[in-house]
Enzyme design. Structure first.
Site, PDB file in Angstrom:
ATOM      1  N   VAL A  68       0.935  -1.199   0.022  1.00 25.40           N
ATOM      2  CA  VAL A  68       0.024  -0.153   0.028  1.00 25.40           C
ATOM      3  C   VAL A  68       0.919   1.300   0.112  1.00 25.40           C
ATOM      4  CG1 VAL A  68      -1.912   0.981   0.936  1.00 25.40           C
ATOM      5  CG2 VAL A  68      -1.618  -1.264   1.165  1.00 25.40           C
ATOM      6  N   CYS A  69       1.152   1.804   1.217  1.00 25.53           N
ATOM      7  CA  CYS A  69       1.926   3.120   1.118  1.00 25.53           C
ATOM      8  C   CYS A  69       3.401   2.992   0.880  1.00 25.53           C
ATOM      9  CB  CYS A  69       1.546   3.963   2.605  1.00 25.53           C
ATOM     10  SG  CYS A  69       0.079   4.224   3.020  1.00 25.53           S
TER      11      CYS A  69
END
Length: 190
Positions: free
Chosen positions: A136-137
């Protein structure tokens, strides 16, 4: 992998209580397990004189009220809401005065933040990326770095994840498409 500390920043992505503490709303045991490896990298980077950047995922309570499609609260539930304990960096990774702390509102730490300008102003070319969550990030920040012509290096054994295959996907994708992958032991800030 030898890196010039004057041109290198260690980017620590979202090592916050909301993700790394058992009481956090998006807690993942492997995010908590990443604290010690990430702390070791931070210490080595600081000792060598490399820049250290921490990102913090922070969402204003009303951020997604008028969203047409992009709504992280719908996907993940409310998490790291502005002003809450969950937005704090874990105790073991306290930022120092000379570190940069980037508050972001999306998966990508470059999106509408000061990160790119700060890196450019400090002559940074190589980004050693660790933290959470892998797919994700961490992945979106590293890919955005590569698109901006930084050299993103994902530290495979200092990245938190929900499922092992998420980490595998992230590092394989990064290595194939826009960056490099390394283990902590191979990173040298010389």
């Amino acid at each position: 992998m030898d890196l010039d500390p004057t041109q290198t920043a260690l980017v620590v992505v979202d090592m916050q209580t909301g993700f790394c503490h058992p009481e956090g709303s998006l807690y993942a045991p492997d995010s908590e397990a990443a604290i010690e490896p990430v702390a070791g990298l931070v210490e080595r980077a600081r000792d060598a004189g490399a820049s250290v950047v921490f990102t913090r995922d922070v969402h204003p309570p009303e951020q997604f009220e008028d969203a047409h499609y992009y709504d992280e609260f719908d996907r993940w539930g409310e998490h790291v809401v502005e002003g809450s304990w969950e937005t704090e960096l874990v105790e073991e990774l306290a930022a120092r005065e000379d570190d940069l702390v980037v508050e972001k509102h999306t998966y990508d730490a470059f999106h509408e933040t000061q990160l790119d300008g700060w890196l450019e102003a400090h002559g940074i070319k190589d980004l050693v990326v660790c933290g959470t969550l892998a797919n994700v990030c961490v992945l979106h920040t590293a890919s955005s770095a590569g698109l901006r012509d930084y050299r993103p290096i994902l530290v495979e054994d200092a990245i938190g994840f929900i499922e092992e295959e998420h980490r595998e996907y992230a590092v394989e994708h990064a290595d194939w498409l826009f960056g490099e992958v390394a283990d902590r032991d191979t990173i040298q800030f010389d």
